[in-house]
Design a protein around this motif. Structure first.
Motif, short mmCIF file in Angstrom:
data_model
loop_
_atom_site.label_atom_id
_atom_site.label_comp_id
_atom_site.label_asym_id
_atom_site.label_seq_id
_atom_site.Cartn_x
_atom_site.Cartn_y
_atom_site.Cartn_z
N VAL A 230 23.37 -15.13 15.69
CA VAL A 230 24.26 -15.58 14.63
C VAL A 230 24.31 -17.11 14.74
N LYS A 231 24.07 -17.76 13.61
CA LYS A 231 24.06 -19.23 13.60
C LYS A 231 25.15 -19.71 12.64
N ASN B 83 23.73 -24.58 10.01
CA ASN B 83 22.41 -24.57 10.66
C ASN B 83 21.34 -24.87 9.61
N PRO B 84 20.52 -25.90 9.83
CA PRO B 84 19.48 -26.19 8.84
C PRO B 84 18.38 -25.12 8.86
N PRO B 85 17.59 -25.06 7.80
CA PRO B 85 16.45 -24.13 7.81
C PRO B 85 15.49 -24.47 8.96
N ASP B 86 14.83 -23.44 9.48
CA ASP B 86 13.93 -23.63 10.63
C ASP B 86 12.88 -24.71 10.40
N VAL B 87 12.43 -24.88 9.17
CA VAL B 87 11.37 -25.85 8.86
C VAL B 87 11.81 -27.29 9.12
N VAL C 280 19.88 -35.27 19.05
CA VAL C 280 20.25 -34.41 20.17
C VAL C 280 21.76 -34.13 20.16
N SER C 281 22.55 -35.04 19.65
CA SER C 281 23.99 -34.77 19.48
C SER C 281 24.19 -33.61 18.51
N PHE C 282 23.45 -33.64 17.40
CA PHE C 282 23.52 -32.55 16.44
C PHE C 282 23.02 -31.25 17.07
N ALA C 283 21.90 -31.33 17.79
CA ALA C 283 21.34 -30.15 18.45
C ALA C 283 22.31 -29.56 19.47
N ALA D 172 27.64 -24.04 19.09
CA ALA D 172 28.04 -23.07 18.08
C ALA D 172 27.34 -21.72 18.31
N VAL D 173 26.06 -21.76 18.66
CA VAL D 173 25.32 -20.52 18.95
C VAL D 173 25.95 -19.81 20.15
#
Length: 156
Positions: free
Chosen positions: A33-34, A38-42, A138-141, A147-148
């Motif tokens: 669950v994201k 969460n942006p698209p994987d691309v 990396v802050s966003f990641a 969240a994950v």
């Protein structure tokens, strides 16, 4: 000074290739669950391509601007440590399937980026500025990783 360019480019390509090889967007990842944001994987490979290019130029710039060979060795060491931590995050998150552990590892990755910015900024403002998007990415990641963990834990 072709050596800094060659070494930095090969190192960045190796980190990118290892990270991509370790990253598995298969059934386990797809089942997580994201968060809604969460942006698209691309987006991730495109973002990482830009980040690796900026990090490579920052590394070359800092290496060339280093006032002494000892300072240049520190630049190389900091960038090598960062590459190791970058690959380690992918290994922990995707291969070990432990987003909880990966979150703590991404904090170390974030600190390593900050260390590169602070150290390189002492003698190359340009190198430090080139690393700022990496810190933001990396802050966003890390936020996404947290969240994950919150939406899917416990793991193990």
């Amino acid at each position: 000074m072709i050596i800094p360019v060659t070494v930095a480019t090969i190192a960045a390509l190796c980190v990118a290739a290892l990270g991509a090889t370790i990253t598995d967007l298969g059934p386990w990842y797809q089942a997580l669950v994201k968060p809604d944001w969460n942006p698209p994987d691309v987006v991730f490979p495109m973002g990482w391509t830009v980040i690796y290019a900026l990090v490579t130029v920052a590394g070359i710039t800092a290496w060339r601007a280093a006032p002494t060979s000892a300072a240049a060795e520190w630049v190389i060491g900091l960038f090598a440590l960062n590459g190791f931590l970058n690959i380690s995050w992918s290994l922990i998150f995707f291969r070990l399937q432990r987003p909880d552990w990966a979150f703590f590892e991404v904090l170390l990755l974030w600190i390593s980026i900050l260390a590169m910015i602070l150290y390189c900024g002492r003698f190359s403002r340009k190198a430090a500025l080139l690393l700022l998007p990496y810190l933001a990415w990396v802050s966003f990641a890390a936020s996404l990783n947290w969240a994950v963990v919150q939406l899917n834990g416990p793991f193990g």
